[in-house]
Design an enzyme around this catalytic site. Structure first.
Site, PDB file in Angstrom:
ATOM      1  N   CYS A 159      -8.371  -0.203   5.195  1.00 28.14           N
ATOM      2  CA  CYS A 159      -7.066  -0.361   6.146  1.00 28.14           C
ATOM      3  C   CYS A 159      -7.575  -0.097   7.390  1.00 28.14           C
ATOM      4  CB  CYS A 159      -5.982   0.123   5.842  1.00 28.14           C
ATOM      5  SG  CYS A 159      -4.645  -0.144   6.785  1.00 28.14           S
ATOM      6  N   GLY A 206       0.689  -1.162   0.076  1.00 30.06           N
ATOM      7  CA  GLY A 206      -0.009   0.157  -0.173  1.00 30.06           C
ATOM      8  C   GLY A 206       0.679   1.211  -0.039  1.00 30.06           C
ATOM      9  N   LYS A 230     -11.161  -1.521  -3.110  1.00 28.64           N
ATOM     10  CA  LYS A 230     -11.152  -2.734  -2.030  1.00 28.64           C
ATOM     11  C   LYS A 230     -11.926  -2.456  -0.938  1.00 28.64           C
ATOM     12  CE  LYS A 230      -7.616  -5.491   0.029  1.00 28.64           C
ATOM     13  NZ  LYS A 230      -6.328  -6.094   0.151  1.00 28.64           N
ATOM     14  N   ASN A 279      -2.471  -8.510  11.828  1.00 21.80           N
ATOM     15  CA  ASN A 279      -1.550  -7.408  11.504  1.00 21.80           C
ATOM     16  C   ASN A 279      -1.647  -5.914  11.798  1.00 21.80           C
ATOM     17  OD1 ASN A 279      -1.472  -5.471   8.925  1.00 21.80           O
ATOM     18  ND2 ASN A 279      -2.563  -7.519   8.484  1.00 21.80           N
ATOM     19  N   ILE A 323     -12.298  -9.549   0.270  1.00 21.16           N
ATOM     20  CA  ILE A 323     -12.251  -8.497   1.482  1.00 21.16           C
ATOM     21  C   ILE A 323     -10.992  -8.326   1.940  1.00 21.16           C
ATOM     22  CG2 ILE A 323     -14.747  -9.579   2.082  1.00 21.16           C
ATOM     23  CD1 ILE A 323     -13.414 -10.841   4.325  1.00 21.16           C
ATOM     24  N   ASN A 324     -10.844  -6.998   2.534  1.00 23.46           N
ATOM     25  CA  ASN A 324      -9.859  -6.578   3.399  1.00 23.46           C
ATOM     26  C   ASN A 324      -9.951  -7.312   4.859  1.00 23.46           C
ATOM     27  OD1 ASN A 324      -7.543  -5.338   4.487  1.00 23.46           O
ATOM     28  ND2 ASN A 324      -8.064  -3.622   3.277  1.00 23.46           N
ATOM     29  N   GLY A 344      -9.627 -13.537   0.824  1.00 21.57           N
ATOM     30  CA  GLY A 344      -9.878 -13.831   2.276  1.00 21.57           C
ATOM     31  C   GLY A 344      -9.540 -15.320   2.664  1.00 21.57           C
TER      32      GLY A 344
END
Lengths: 313, 266
Positions: free
Chosen positions: A131, A48, A166, A71, A192-193, A244
């Site tokens: 994020c 990113g 996203k 994370n 998915i994030n 995912g």
């Protein structure tokens, strides 16, 4: 190596296999090149990027959880200009399409980063509005359809590159957000994030991550991802990059059947750096055994009632 | 100190377990037949081991384990690990002849300057094994090991150090062997300043104290750090530590860092 049955077109980007390395798990490609050629991958989404350099969150940043991990890297990156100068030359010569993942502190910043990437050799832009680890640049834009529409519009205006939004799973109604992105001209969706989570050290009685919360990824989140892709597939016409918790060919096939036109692998790479080869071979074998002409025929094939676009991207 | 270079190959392989022998309380010496990794290995590097079956997703992440001995002739590396969690307990159950999914060698390793003729090694507990690989790989240098552990039972591989003819100065928390107290106190008391370099691996408080001593003595140190890791190749930025050059990845910018570059009071 190239097998026409595995080729897909995703949001205008031609992929030799439907396997994409997920943002934040593959650096800018060179780390995993050390294992050998990246022939099994269809594309890479880079780490990113923000407009200015960002040092990220303090450590500890990662911890293992049941069938998953948390994370809180916090978008550590050199900034878009240093990326273009120092990373892009190597990133662009890996022999496959490379996408940039971008985050802004403001709507305008998203547009500004997108404009800088124009003409750089980047094949597409993944817009990170999800994020969970930074206050700005992410989840604030990804949980409100109006804010997400504004970000999508800002990026769309400043680039002719494919725009992929996203989506965050940390919402009540993911379909409303998917539709907001589609309505502003997004070419595709990534989903998915990570899911927002945490872990506590019972000996120190403190959160393990310095940032307290982090994003949960890995097999633990796979059912959530599949459900959301299923829902969004039925509600939008633009293609979905599904991710995912994918760790094997069967997982990837499930995502395709749920409606993903291509799939991304992230945390699964940490488990097995050779994962792309295994998944590619597994999908290939499945197609042959089940008598499909190509992988695109799998897309959305689990929606037997005919709902959804069923176009394969 | 340089990072591990991008052109250095990493090998993922199904290594054959030659031996997996208990050598102390919950502590094992694992010998792996892994010719490609062994051929490329340097002291101070580590490998990433999948403790479960590849198809098993829990535990999900690999375990970074330091290389303790390198046998280039036979294509074997030794790893010494202590059972501290699920992953290492699973490793403890592995039998000779079984295979382990391993990749490596990872990290910069100890890169010794030519002028470092006499080197003091300081080990805390399970931090000792990578220093053994270092001493074993450099017969041309003079070493002394300062070795701290909780008690006598936890002191391992003393016979291996004897084979290398390297003097070992012992400190234990309970005084059951050698000096009673911290290894850094023993170091301060006995090491003097007639040495060129100090290489160390052990718990963070030990390294922090040692870095302070070296700074006062004006000596250089190369310290191997530990961190929670995810990818183990430098891609995820999960294992960073604070240094004078900002956050650095413990896995490939390290694990060996000049003591004076690490920000210890984090």
């Amino acid at each position: 190596m190239n097998n026409p049955k595995l080729q897909v077109d995703f949001a205008g980007i031609s992929l030799r296999t439907p396997l994409v390395a997920a943002s934040g798990t593959f650096g800018f490609g060179r780390e995993y090149s050390r294992f050998g050629p990246l022939d099994d991958w269809g594309a890479i989404v880079g780490k990113g990027l923000t407009l200015r350099p960002s040092q990220g969150n303090p450590p500890p940043r990662v911890t293992e959880t049941p069938a998953g991990m948390l994370n809180s890297i916090g978008l550590q990156n050199p900034g878009v200009e240093a990326f273009l100068r120092d990373e892009m030359p190597d990133f662009a010569s890996l022999g496959l399409p490379v996408l940039a993942n971008i985050s802004g502190h403001t709507v305008e910043e998203y547009g500004e980063i997108a404009a800088k990437l124009e003409g750089s050799g980047i094949a597409g832009i993944e817009v990170n509005v999800s994020c969970p680890n930074v206050k700005a640049g992410g989840i604030v834009f990804g949980t409100d359809p109006k804010a997400l529409a504004a970000v999508t519009r800002a990026v769309r205006r400043r680039t002719g590159l494919p725009v992929i939004v996203k989506l965050s799973p940390n919402v009540t109604d993911v379909v409303a957000l998917a539709q907001a992105a589609e309505g502003e001209g997004a070419d595709g969706l990534s989903m998915i994030n990570t899911l927002l989570g945490m872990a506590i050290d019972i000996h120190t009685r403190r959160p393990i991550l310095a940032n307290t919360f982090g994003g949960l990824s890995g097999p633990a989140i796979k059912p959530v991802a599949l459900r959301m892709i299923w829902q969004v597939y039925r509600a939008v016409k633009i293609p979905i990059l599904g991710m995912g918790g994918i760790t094997c060919a069967a997982d990837a096939i499930e995502f395709l059947l749920a409606g993903a036109s291509a799939v991304a692998v992230g945390t699964g790479i940490f488990h097995n750096p050779g994962i792309a080869k295994e998944i590619r071979e597994g999908i290939q074998q499945y197609i042959v055994e089940k008598g499909f002409a190509s992988v695109t025929q799998l897309v959305g094939a689990a929606h037997q009632d005919g709902e959804g676009k069923g176009c394969g991207g | 100190m340089r990072a591990q270079q991008d052109h250095e190959r990493l090998y993922q392989t199904m290594a054959i377990i030659v031996a997996n022998i208990p050598i102390g309380p919950g502590t094992y010496r694992l010998t792996l037949l892994a010719p490609e990794i062994t051929a490329a290995a340097r002291p101070g590097q580590f490998v990433e081991i999948l403790p479960g079956a590849k198809a098993a997703m829990d535990p999900l992440l690999r375990r970074p384990i330091s290389i303790c001995a390198i046998d280039k002739e036979n294509g074997r590396i030794d790893l010494v690990y202590r059972e501290v969690g699920r992953g290492t307990r699973m490793l403890g159950e592995k039998q000779t002849g079984e295979k382990l999914d391993v990749f490596g060698p990872v990290g910069n390793g100890f890169v010794l300057p030519d002028e470092a003729r006499k080197i003091l090694l300081v080990a805390g507990g399970i931090g000792m094994p990578p220093l053994y690989a270092l001493a074993q790989s450099h017969p041309e240098r003079e070493f002394v090991l300062y070795y701290g552990a909780r008690n006598q039972q936890e002191l391992i591989m003393l016979e291996d150090w004897a084979l290398l003819k390297i003097p070992v100065k012992i400190a234990t928390d309970d005084g059951s062997s050698g000096f009673k107290g911290r290894v850094t106190d023993l170091f301060l008391k006995e090491a003097g300043t007639a040495y060129h370099l100090c290489c160390a691996c052990g718990p963070r408080p030990m390294l922090t104290a040692l870095a302070g001593i070296l700074q006062q003595q004006g000596k250089k140190g190369l310290f191997s750090l530990e961190a929670r890791m995810a990818c183990g190749v430098g891609a995820c930025l999960g294992c960073v530590c604070s240094t004078k050059h900002g956050y650095q990845r413990v896995c490939v910018d390290g694990p060996v860092f000049p003591a004076e570059e690490v920000i210890w009071d984090e």
